[in-house]
Design an enzyme around this catalytic site. Structure first.
Site, PDB file in Angstrom:
ATOM      1  N   CYS A 179       0.801  -1.227   0.000  1.00  0.00           N
ATOM      2  CA  CYS A 179       0.000   0.000   0.000  1.00  0.00           C
ATOM      3  C   CYS A 179       0.832   1.275   0.000  1.00  0.00           C
ATOM      4  O   CYS A 179       0.282   2.374  -0.091  1.00  0.00           O
ATOM      5  CB  CYS A 179      -0.945  -0.008   1.197  1.00  0.00           C
ATOM      6  SG  CYS A 179      -2.032  -1.447   1.203  1.00  0.00           S
ATOM      7  N   HIS A 214      -2.295   8.269   6.424  1.00  0.00           N
ATOM      8  CA  HIS A 214      -2.557   6.967   5.795  1.00  0.00           C
ATOM      9  C   HIS A 214      -3.917   6.463   6.262  1.00  0.00           C
ATOM     10  O   HIS A 214      -4.733   6.030   5.449  1.00  0.00           O
ATOM     11  CB  HIS A 214      -1.443   5.988   6.154  1.00  0.00           C
ATOM     12  CG  HIS A 214      -1.607   4.640   5.540  1.00  0.00           C
ATOM     13  ND1 HIS A 214      -1.700   4.456   4.179  1.00  0.00           N
ATOM     14  CD2 HIS A 214      -1.697   3.401   6.100  1.00  0.00           C
ATOM     15  CE1 HIS A 214      -1.838   3.159   3.918  1.00  0.00           C
ATOM     16  NE2 HIS A 214      -1.846   2.498   5.068  1.00  0.00           N
ATOM     17  N   HIS A 244      -9.593   2.187   0.493  1.00  0.00           N
ATOM     18  CA  HIS A 244      -8.138   2.038   0.404  1.00  0.00           C
ATOM     19  C   HIS A 244      -7.781   1.418  -0.943  1.00  0.00           C
ATOM     20  O   HIS A 244      -7.886   0.204  -1.130  1.00  0.00           O
ATOM     21  CB  HIS A 244      -7.641   1.148   1.537  1.00  0.00           C
ATOM     22  CG  HIS A 244      -6.150   1.115   1.663  1.00  0.00           C
ATOM     23  ND1 HIS A 244      -5.301   1.658   0.734  1.00  0.00           N
ATOM     24  CD2 HIS A 244      -5.344   0.592   2.626  1.00  0.00           C
ATOM     25  CE1 HIS A 244      -4.052   1.469   1.104  1.00  0.00           C
ATOM     26  NE2 HIS A 244      -4.060   0.825   2.260  1.00  0.00           N
TER      27      HIS A 244
END
Length: 728
Positions: free
Chosen positions: A141, A269, A304
């Site tokens: 990620c 994040h 996400h």
């Protein structure tokens, strides 16, 4: 303070919409873009909502590629500049298409031609006419931000004047069911930093930036700095105190030449999982103390989107700077007293001069960047008259130690077979790997992670004292095939209702380097590159770009496992007629020349235009090597079987161009056919230069003397690559 790079144009598609204006309008409203997935059957009732790109998304390529094309098309509509390089973060590639093909038991390799993660960057490079390096990073990620940090260093080092960088990923069964198996998906939708948060929302999207070293007429913003780190702590969980996140943020601000007090907004994040939000909050509290700037996560609105997260959020950060907006933390309502941290709940219109944007991922990979305002940011018009400057030649990397594992065995056994002109091809035995590793450490690892960890252990045993690598950069064509196959096989066998969380965590391309970092305690940059036959060259090229900045030894690796079901589907050079082969090589390198040590210098990385005659395709290389006959004692050429005819024509052309009798050794005849065979060839070349001899291609069992000269390593596949190995 080092120089930044200007953002000349941007393209974006996410759950918030398509294009910059749609994204800005959605941010102003502060609403969630999460919805039910509708383009493939999840085969499970009441599956949590996802961050799905608005559609329908129709193209003749897999969904990840199509999303990237949409973002690239927006940039092309704004700007006519053709970038010198493409750097993308990707974790899914053609997986959605691949899953359907595997489910119906298709075997024809042509059907899987877009599966590789590197094909997304290659497709975009073809679309926009880029002939230079197309580099794909897969650091889970954190991939998008990692790609931007690499692109920034390419510009600073003079290796490029313009770079298209960012990330793209599409929803697929692997990610939807994988995160479900980890029990980290919130049924109510992601609520980052909320007291009642219960997990993430899986998503997709693409974000691309055209960044340039020379100031265009109306820059949107500036990419001012980047910071990369690794927790070296756990395969999927962050360091509980957020140490790696803290290091990445600190490095990014140092790189931008600013202090925490100069940050106006932190794009967090903030996935919504218990552990990730807590670790990030601790790192932010530690870094900013009581003077925290405004901060929020947009993942309650976007979900996400994996590798695309950093790129999409970099664009949102640039929107924050250029449009004077601080996005709200969608989904947040109740502060968590444990975090000692309250994000901005709803959008705020306020001047924003500098943004710190964070992304963190599996394997402990952390990447932070700084986006800053520039003097003029009212328009997105791209300069069309930027004059190209000659590219700087990349500096040499000195070899401190090296190791390989092949079908012939470990380093000593492989070198012995090499000098005798014997084949190194074959599958590495399980005993070779387990003899090098503690069973306790590898009991949950499968073949690829064991292979890479064994390489690191071997190379570490040979390195001089006080040269432990701080950073790890590794290339792999296909990553963890065993875990991928086992995860999907179990998923399909269970009617797509459950699969193994251990296999999911192990299936990501960067899982192996995460284990290497833990073994070595390497907390610097941890980067996995992938792009078929040029995967290792991508890693070496990246090391050459980052090496000068890192000021510390870097371990550069390359490896691939053979898998009976997947290798022949994915790799066009692997056939059932070929002897199965796998293996890898690792080198500990330091930037600059060290007396007495062999050096590696990347000299060429460009796309092969097979419509050109070999002489024309090799023109750049021929121009760059006018002292060919005096400099090199031999050429080692990597010719993948799928490009055999083209590769043979290239080597013949090279010999004729220099009127040279210098021997050319086709090393894949010795290593076997697998993507990262060049990593083994590099180790063999370094040892050959050290010993001033090379197996005679015309007389197996005999050697020729190099007469104190170097070896030119060439790669002939979709990309033309050249790396020189010179004696110390």
């Amino acid at each position: 303070m080092t120089s930044g790079a200007y953002i000349a144009a941007m393209g974006i598609i996410s759950a918030l919409g398509t294009g910059i204006d749609s994204t800005y309008q959605a941010l102003k409203r502060g609403k969630s873009g999460l919805a039910s997935v509708d383009f493939f059957q999840l085969n499970r009732p009441n599956f949590p909502k996802v961050g799905m790109a608005p559609g329908p998304i129709k193209d003749n390529v897999p969904r990840t590629h199509a999303l990237a094309r949409i973002a690239a098309g927006q940039i092309m509509a704004q700007c006519s500049l053709v970038p010198d390089a493409v750097v993308l973060g990707v974790t899914t590639g053609g997986m959605l298409t691949c899953e359907s093909l595997l489910k119906t038991k298709e075997t024809a390799p042509k059907l899987f031609s877009y599966h590789g993660l590197g094909t997304v960057a290659e497709d975009i490079a073809d679309l926009i006419g880029c002939k230079g390096p197309a580099i794909t990073v897969s650091t889970a990620c954190s991939s998008g931000n990692t790609a931007l940090a690499i692109a920034l260093e390419m510009l600073r080092s003079g290796q490029a004047e313009t770079v298209l960088a960012g990330g793209a990923d599409a929803l697929c069964r692997m990610t939807c069911f994988g995160f479900q198996s980890l029990q980290v998906v919130d049924p109510a939708g992601a609520r980052p930093f909320d007291e009642k948060r219960a997990g993430m929302s899986v998503a997709e999207g693409a974000g691309l930036m055209l960044i340039v070293s020379q100031k265009p007429e109306n820059p949107i913003a500036t990419l001012s700095g980047g910071g990369l780190s690794c927790d070296a702590y756990h395969a999927s969980s962050p360091h509980p105190q957020g140490n790696g996140a803290f290091d990445a943020m600190t490095k990014a601000m140092d790189d931008a030449g600013i202090t925490p007090e100069q940050i106006d907004y932190i794009n967090l994040h903030g996935t919504g999982t218990e552990a990730n939000d807590k670790a990030e909050a601790m790192a932010v509290n530690r870094l900013f103390n009581k003077n925290q700037p405004a901060a929020s996560s947009v993942k309650g609105a976007t979900g996400h989107p994996m590798a695309a997260a950093g790129a999409i959020e970099a664009i949102i950060s640039a929107i924050a700077v250029s449009k004077a907006i601080i996005p709200g933390n969608t989904g947040f309502s109740t502060p968590d007293p444990v975090l000692n941290f309250i994000p901005v709940a709803t959008p705020i219109h306020r001047s924003v001069h500098r943004v710190l944007s964070n992304t963190f991922g599996f394997g402990g990979n952390n990447a932070s960047i700084v986006i800053s305002e520039t003097a003029t940011n009212a328009s997105t018009t791209c300069a069309r008259d930027v004059k190209k400057r000659p590219k700087s030649q990349m500096g040499p990397l000195s070899v401190l130690s090296y190791a390989c594992v092949t079908g012939a065995g470990t380093t000593a056994e492989s070198l012995d077979a090499f000098y005798k002109g014997q084949s190194l091809a074959g599958m590495i035995t399980d005993k070779t790997l387990t003899d090098l590793l503690s069973l306790k450490k590898v009991r949950r690892m499968k073949r690829f992670s064991r292979l890479m960890l064994a390489l690191a252990v071997l190379a570490g045993k040979e390195e001089p004292a006080d040269t432990t690598p701080a950073s790890i950069i590794g290339g792999t064509g296909w990553g963890s095939l065993s875990e991928t196959w086992d995860f999907l096989s179990r998923l399909f066998a269970g009617n797509e209702r459950s699969s193994s969380p251990i296999d999911f965590v192990g299936s990501v391309h960067n899982a192996a380097l995460g284990h290497v970092a833990m073994e070595l305690g390497a907390k610097g940059a941890n980067i996995t590159t992938t792009g078929g036959d040029a995967s290792f060259e991508q890693a070496l090229w990246t090391a050459g770009i980052l090496g000068k900045k890192e000021h510390a030894p870097i371990m550069v690796m390359g490896g691939d496992e053979h898998h009976a079901e997947l290798s022949f589907r994915f790799d066009m050079s692997v056939t059932h007629k070929e002897k199965p082969a796998d293996g890898g090589g690792a080198l500990v390198l330091t930037y600059g020349a060290v007396p007495g040590n062999a050096t590696l210098t990347p000299r060429l990385f460009l796309k092969d235009n097979d419509r050109l005659a070999p002489k024309d395709a090799l023109a750049d290389l021929i121009r760059e090597l006018p002292d060919f006959n005096d400099r090199y004692g031999a050429v080692m050429a990597g010719i993948p079987k799928a490009y055999a005819a083209r590769g043979k024509a290239m080597t013949d052309t090279l010999s004729n161009a220099f009127s040279s009798s210098i021997p050319i050794l086709d090393y894949r005849r010795l290593t076997g056919q697998f993507a990262t065979a060049p990593a083994i060839a590099t180790v063999l070349a370094v040892d050959a230069v050290k010993n001033n001899k090379l197996p005679d291609p015309a007389s197996p069992g005999n050697c020729i003397e190099l007469q104190g000269r170097g070896i030119l390593l060439l790669g002939f596949g979709r990309h033309l690559t050249a790396v020189e190995v010179m004696p110390g």
